[in-house]
Design an enzyme around this catalytic site. Structure first.
Site, PDB file in Angstrom:
ATOM      1  CD  GLU A 226      21.948  17.965  15.116  1.00  0.00           C
ATOM      2  OE1 GLU A 226      22.597  17.815  14.055  1.00  0.00           O
ATOM      3  OE2 GLU A 226      22.477  18.148  16.217  1.00  0.00           O
ATOM      4  CD  GLU A 321      22.844  15.322  19.450  1.00  0.00           C
ATOM      5  OE1 GLU A 321      21.903  14.704  18.898  1.00  0.00           O
ATOM      6  OE2 GLU A 321      23.815  15.783  18.822  1.00  0.00           O
TER       7      GLU A 321
END
Length: 496
Positions: A226, A321
C-alpha cells in the site's frame, strides 16, 4: 436437493474429501456452501451427470476449454506474524491437525499461496524490522541484520507448512523500511531516504537469502505494501516515480548481480490507480526487472486489473489482499457475494492468484499495532488457544484452493453479460426449430478452469433470489444442478 454431508476437515473426516478427482466419467462432483450454513463446503460425489437432454427455456453456462486465458498460481492468505503467533501457541497435535487441514492438497483444503510480511505488519503485536538500531545510529553495511521475531513464529510455522506442501508459493511484502532509513525516523509514514536506496535493496537481498537458509523460497516480493497509504503502523508511502528509480537503479541490478530469481512486483494497492503500474512499465529500464503488479480491492473496480493487462499483457496481474469478514455467530453466511467478488471477478480480470488478508486471529481480532493497526481484521480462522472457528474467508478460499491446483488454466465460460443463442421449437410448426437470440444470457456468475490433471472446475455463485438451478453446457451435453439462492457451488468433472 440431496442431503449433503457437512465436512469440517480433520484427521477423522479428511478421507471424505480426498476423492473428488478420482472419477473418470461425466459424473459431476461438487462442493457446496449454502447461505443458511446447513452446508459448509460439503462434498457430493454425484451431484449430477451430463446428458443430451436440455431445457429450451434455460440459459446455459457454456464451458469451453478451447479458449484458454491465464495460468493460476494459487489461492491463499497472508501468514502475518500475529497469525503465526496464534498457530504456534496451539498444542503440537492440534497445530498439526490444523495445518494439515489448511495446507494438505489431498487431505485438506489445499491452500497453495502464502503472503508473508517482510518485517512487521499492522497485525503484529509490536513493530520491528530486520535491522533495528538505537536512535541516531545507522547500519549501512547491515551488520545487525537478523530475522529476529520471525525466528520465533513465522519461520517455525512455515517450516511445518513446507513439510505438508513443499511446493507452496510464497510472496513477501514490506510495510516499512527500518526507521533509520526513513525521512521521519519512524515506522509510521515517512519516505525512504534517497541515500538509503542502495542499502534497502541490499536489505531485500539479505532477507531472501536468509529465508532460503531455512528452506523458505520467496518466489516474489512486492516493493511496498500500500504505497499510497501512510496511515498504518507500519507504513511507507512511495510514488511511482520513486519506485522507478529504486527498481531500475538499485533493486533490479542487485537481484541480477546476486543471482536472485525472486520476481519483483510493483504497486500492491487498490484498484483505483491503474496508472501506478503503467507509469513504472512506461520506463523500459525499470520494466525489464518487473514481473507484474499487485492489487487490493478496498477502493476502485476490479476491472482496473483488466485495463492494466490490456495495456501490458506481458506483465502478470496478482491479487494480494482483501479483508473478508463476517459477524461472529451469524446464522447465515454471505458466501455468494464474497465468492462472486473474490473467486469469480478477480480471475476474470486476469489475476494469476487470489490472496486474502489475515489467516488467523483470536476472537478479539488480536494482535495488531496501535496507531494504525487493524482492529477489525478477523482471521479466516479464529484461534483461541486450541479452539478454532472457521470464518467466511476460509470457505471462500476453500471453494477454489481444493480443486483449482496451481498450473490450472482459466478457460472460457459464459458470463451474465454475454450474448446467447438457443434452438427452440416453433410453436406453430412442431418439428421446426428457430434460433432464440438473447443479448444478455443472465446466467449465474461463474468462472471455469482446466486443471493439470485434465479436470474441469466450474465455480458458480447464485446471487439471484429467483433461481434454484445452475445450468451447464459442455461439449454439446447439458446438466441442470440444484443451487439454492445465496449458495456457492464448485463443480468438477473429467475433461472429455
Amino acid at each position: 436437493m440431496k442431503s449433503c454431508k457437512h465436512i469440517i476437515l480433520s484427521l477423522i473426516t479428511v478421507s471424505l474429501i480426498s476423492t473428488p478427482m478420482a472419477l473418470h466419467s461425466q459424473t459431476i462432483e461438487s462442493y457446496l456452501t449454502t447461505a443458511d450454513r446447513k452446508c459448509l463446503f460439503s462434498y457430493n460425489g454425484n451431484a449430477g451427470e451430463f446428458s443430451a437432454r436440455h431445457n429450451e427455456r434455460s440459459n446455459y453456462i457454456i464451458v469451453d476449454p478451447t479458449q484458454p486465458y491465464q495460468q493460476m498460481d494459487g489461492f491463499g492468505f497472508a501468514l502475518t506474524g500475529g497469525s503465526a503467533q496464534h498457530i504456534r501457541n496451539m498444542s503440537v497435535e492440534e497445530r498439526k491437525n490444523l495445518l494439515l487441514e489448511l495446507f494438505d492438497p489431498v487431505e485438506g483444503i489445499g491452500i497453495s499461496y502464502i503472503r508473508l510480511t517482510l518485517g512487521a505488519s499492522d497485525l503484529n503485536d509490536y513493530v520491528f524490522s530486520y535491522d533495528d538500531m538505537p536512535e541516531g545510529k545507522e547500519d549501512f553495511e547491515l551488520k545487525k541484520f537478523s530475522l529476529s521475531q520471525d525466528i520465533h513464529d513465522v519461520i517455525p510455522v512455515m517450516t511445518e507448512i513446507l513439510q505438508i506442501n513443499p511446493d507452496i508459493k510464497i510472496m513477501s511484502s514490506p510495510w516499512s523500511a527500518p526507521e533509520w532509513m526513513k525521512t521521519n525516523g519512524d515506522f509510521h509514514g515517512g519516505k525512504l531516504r534517497k541515500d538509503c536506496y542502495s542499502v534497502y535493496a541490499d536489505y531485500f537481498v539479505k532477507y531472501i537469502r536468509a529465508m532460503a537458509e531455512y528452506g523458505i523460497d520467496i518466489i516474489a516480493v512486492t516493493i511496498q505494501n500500500e504505497p499510497l497509504n501512510s496511515g498504518n503502523t507500519p507504513s511507507m508511502p512511495w510514488s511511482p516515480q520513486d519506485q522507478i528509480d529504486f527498481v531500475k537503479n538499485f533493486l533490479g541490478p542487485k537481484f541480477k548481480e546476486n543471482g536472485i530469481k525472486t520476481e519483483i512486483v510493483v504497486f500492491d494497492h487498490n484498484c483505483d490507480r491503474p496508472d501506478y503500474a503503467l507509469t513504472i512499465y512506461n520506463d523500459p529500464e525499470a520494466a525489464q526487472y518487473v514481473s507484474g503488479s499487485a492489487y487490493h480491492h478496498y477502493r476502485g473496480d476490479l476491472s482496473a486489473m483488466s485495463y492494466v493487462h490490456e495495456a501490458r499483457p506481458d506483465k502478470k496481474i496478482y491479487f494480494t489482499e482483501q479483508m473478508t469478514i463476517e459477524k461472529p455467530g451469524m446464522d447465515h453466511i454471505d458466501i455468494a457475494q464474497a465468492c462472486t467478488r473474490l473467486l469469480i471477478d478477480i480471475p476474470r480480470n486476469w489475476s494469476s492468484n487470489v490472496i486474502l488478508w489475515n489467516l488467523a486471529a483470536n476472537s478479539a481480532n488480536e494482535p495488531h499495532t496501535d496507531n494504525g493497526g487493524c482492529s477489525m481484521c478477523q482471521g479466516a480462522i479464529t484461534i483461541d488457544e486450541n479452539d478454532i472457528i472457521r470464518n467466511i474467508a476460509y470457505y471462500v478460499i476453500a471453494h477454489a484452493s481444493k480443486c483449482v491446483a496451481p498450473g490450472s488454466i482459466r478457460i472460457q465460460s459464459t458470463s451474465p453479460w454475454d450474448r446467447s443463442v438457443a434452438l427452440c421449437e416453433d410453436e406453430q410448426n412442431p418439428g421446426i426449430y428457430r434460433a432464440n437470440l438473447i443479448e444478455h444470457s443472465n446466467v449465474l456468475k461463474n468462472v471455469a478452469f482446466k486443471t493439470p490433471d485434465n479436470h474441469i472446475v466450474l465455480i458458480v455463485a447464485n446471487d439471484s433470489w429467483n433461481k434454484n438451478n445452475v445450468c451447464i453446457q459442455y461439449n454439446g451435453k447439458f446438466a441442470e444442478l440444484p443451487l439454492s439462492p445465496g449458495s456457492v457451488g464448485t463443480f468438477i468433472w473429467q475433461e472429455k
